[in-house]
Scaffold this motif. Sequence first.
Motif, mmCIF file in Angstrom:
data_model
loop_
_atom_site.group_PDB
_atom_site.id
_atom_site.type_symbol
_atom_site.label_atom_id
_atom_site.label_comp_id
_atom_site.label_asym_id
_atom_site.label_seq_id
_atom_site.Cartn_x
_atom_site.Cartn_y
_atom_site.Cartn_z
ATOM 1 N N CYS A 1 21.204 0.344 83.796
ATOM 2 C CA CYS A 1 22.446 -0.350 83.469
ATOM 3 C C CYS A 1 22.300 -1.812 83.870
ATOM 4 O O CYS A 1 21.997 -2.108 85.031
ATOM 5 N N ALA B 1 22.286 -1.550 89.546
ATOM 6 C CA ALA B 1 22.749 -2.522 88.565
ATOM 7 C C ALA B 1 21.753 -3.678 88.446
ATOM 8 O O ALA B 1 21.461 -4.362 89.416
ATOM 9 N N VAL C 1 29.502 4.572 82.450
ATOM 10 C CA VAL C 1 28.114 5.028 82.372
ATOM 11 C C VAL C 1 27.421 4.907 83.716
ATOM 12 O O VAL C 1 26.531 5.715 84.033
ATOM 13 N N MET C 2 27.840 3.945 84.540
ATOM 14 C CA MET C 2 27.285 3.841 85.891
ATOM 15 C C MET C 2 27.746 5.014 86.751
ATOM 16 O O MET C 2 26.979 5.545 87.549
ATOM 17 N N PHE D 1 21.696 0.558 78.993
ATOM 18 C CA PHE D 1 22.969 -0.089 78.708
ATOM 19 C C PHE D 1 22.960 -1.533 79.187
ATOM 20 O O PHE D 1 22.439 -1.824 80.269
ATOM 21 N N ALA E 1 26.362 6.811 74.724
ATOM 22 C CA ALA E 1 25.478 7.185 75.832
ATOM 23 C C ALA E 1 24.381 8.130 75.353
ATOM 24 O O ALA E 1 23.216 7.976 75.722
ATOM 25 N N MET F 1 31.101 0.157 80.883
ATOM 26 C CA MET F 1 29.943 0.029 81.760
ATOM 27 C C MET F 1 30.131 0.790 83.062
ATOM 28 O O MET F 1 29.200 1.465 83.519
#
Length: 177
Positions: free
Chosen positions: A130, A163, A117-118, A101, A95, A114
Motif C-alpha cells: 500500500c 505504508a 485495504v490497509m 494499491f 482489491a 486506502m
Amino acid sequence: MNRVAIFCGSKMGNDPAYAEATKELVKAIVKKGVEIVYGGGDVGLMGVVAETALENGGTITGVIPDKLYEMEVAHTGITKLYRVKDMHERKALMADLSDGFIALPGGVGTLEEMTEVMTWAQIGYHSKPCAFLNTKGYYDHFIAFFDHMEGEGFLYKSMHDQAIVEDDVGKLVGRLI
C-alpha cells in the motif's frame, strides 16, 4: 506485479501539480507493463488516470457503483468497466483485481478506500503493498496521524511501517513495482 489499483479524487484539486504527478505516475506504471485498476470515473484525477493510461497504450480497468454510473461520471472508453452494486462491492473487486494499491490525493472516499485495504492487510486478508504518492506533502498530516496512533498504542508499528510514502514518482514506482 501485474495490476495496481489507484485510489484518487473525483476532483482535480487546487494545484495543477496534482494532475501532473498523476500523469507522471501513470506513464511510469504503463511503461513497466503494469495494468491499472481504478474507480471507473471520467472526472477529476480519476479522469486523468484513465486518459493518461489510454494515451500511453496502457490497460485500464474501472470499477464503478451503479449510482455513480447513473450520474454519468463513468469513463466508457477504458479497456474494461465493471458496474457493481455499491461501494463495498467496488472496493472488494478492486482489491481482488489488484496486486498493490496507490493513493493519490483525494477526499474522504480515497482515504476510506486506502485505509480499508490497509486494514485488510493488518487482519491478514492480503499481503499486497500500500503506497501513498505524497505530492506537495498532501499526506503529511495523515502520516503524522499514523505516528500519533502508534504513539498512543492504537496502531501496530508493523502497520505504520507497511505504508510506502513517497513524494517522488520514480522512488514510489521503484519501491512498489
